[in-house]
Scaffold this active site. Structure first.
Site, PDB file in Angstrom:
ATOM      1  N   GLU A 110       0.813  -1.216   0.000  1.00  0.00           N
ATOM      2  CA  GLU A 110       0.000   0.000   0.000  1.00  0.00           C
ATOM      3  C   GLU A 110       0.849   1.271   0.000  1.00  0.00           C
ATOM      4  OE1 GLU A 110      -2.417  -1.418   3.106  1.00  0.00           O
ATOM      5  OE2 GLU A 110      -3.937  -2.160   1.735  1.00  0.00           O
ATOM      6  N   HIS A 129      -2.433   2.346   9.083  1.00  0.00           N
ATOM      7  CA  HIS A 129      -3.521   1.587   8.456  1.00  0.00           C
ATOM      8  C   HIS A 129      -3.836   0.386   9.335  1.00  0.00           C
ATOM      9  CE1 HIS A 129      -5.916  -0.909   5.940  1.00  0.00           C
ATOM     10  NE2 HIS A 129      -4.941  -1.749   5.656  1.00  0.00           N
ATOM     11  N   HIS A 193     -12.535  -3.430   4.181  1.00  0.00           N
ATOM     12  CA  HIS A 193     -11.082  -3.588   4.326  1.00  0.00           C
ATOM     13  C   HIS A 193     -10.574  -3.014   5.652  1.00  0.00           C
ATOM     14  CE1 HIS A 193      -6.849  -3.008   2.340  1.00  0.00           C
ATOM     15  NE2 HIS A 193      -6.783  -3.381   3.593  1.00  0.00           N
TER      16      HIS A 193
HETATM   17 ZN   LIG Z   1      -5.085  -3.630   4.780  1.00  0.00          ZN
END
Ligand SMILES: [Zn+2]
Length: 245
Positions: A110, A129, A193
């Site tokens: 990411e 995150h 997510h």
């Molecule tokens: Zn993730």
């Protein structure tokens, strides 16, 4: 997206992640000091200990002002390393232009999303995150997380919007994520997510992630019992000299 097996599959199938350029051997002068690396490692483990992540989900990065020939860089967690086996040396340093400056491992898949958030918001110094449960309950419902707790309104600074599900490994997703978050709120939900939280320090970004998860649980439970009172950041009168809890 996790930093481990499934994410790694995507990375290894593609080889070097799209848009990623490597600067070659490093000069030996570390752009990320030891304390920054250890702080990231600490919060990675905290994210699992506090239930914000399971297994090896999530990722963390911190901005390094002026570390790339005068331009900013970031230090980010690697892909495919268990938190309990991760060390500070495993972190990857990447210029905001995507150039890998330090590190033997691949950065989190990411990475392009983190870079877009840093590019949009110069005030953002750290990104966390997480894939916590109650954020994901509301995210799976496509339901915005309104602030109903003081910590949420103080740290996230407003309602947290939900992006519809899509894979979160490219810059286009990152730009839309940063745009939906906007300039005044410090978190955004990725539907089905998890959460991306930002802050002027890693400590604050982590507090945002904790606050949004706690708020998501209370919002869900309170909504089942009635109509919760929603707090508005602009209406909160923080007493002079009062520090954030
Ligand atoms: Zn993730």
């Amino acid at each position: 997206m996790t930093t481990t097996s499934d994410a790694t599959t995507i990375t290894s199938e593609a080889g070097t992640p799209a848009g990623l350029r490597t600067a070659g051997s490093t000069t030996g002068l570390s752009r990320a000091d030891r304390a920054t690396r250890e702080e990231i490692l600490y919060y990675c483990r905290e994210s699992v200990r506090t239930g914000l992540n399971f297994n090896t989900q999530g990722n963390i990065s911190v901005r390094l002002p002026g570390a790339h020939d005068g331009a900013d860089a970031i230090v980010i967690t690697p892909s495919d390393v268990r938190y309990d086996a991760m060390s500070g040396d495993d972190m990857v340093v990447v210029g905001l232009d995507g150039t890998v400056l330090e590190g033997d491992l691949l950065p989190s898949t990411e990475l392009p999303v983190h870079l877009e958030h840093y590019r949009r918001r110069p005030d953002v110094q750290a990104i966390v995150h997480t894939e916590s449960t109650f954020v994901n309950v509301l995210g799976a419902l496509g339901r915005r997380i309104d602030p109903v707790l003081l910590n949420m309104v103080l740290y996230a600074k407003g309602p947290v919007e939900v992006m519809p599900f899509e894979f979160s490994t490219n810059a286009d997703f990152g730009r839309r994520s940063a745009e939906l978050m906007g300039d005044d709120v410090d978190a955004v939900v990725w539907g089905n997510h998890g959460l991306l939280a930002v802050g002027t320090s890693l400590k604050l970004a982590f507090k945002v992630a904790v606050a949004v998860e706690e708020n998501a649980e209370v919002l869900l439970r309170a909504s089942a019992a009635g109509t919760p009172k929603v707090l508005v950041y602009a209406d909160i009168d923080v007493p002079e000299g009062a520090r954030l809890p």
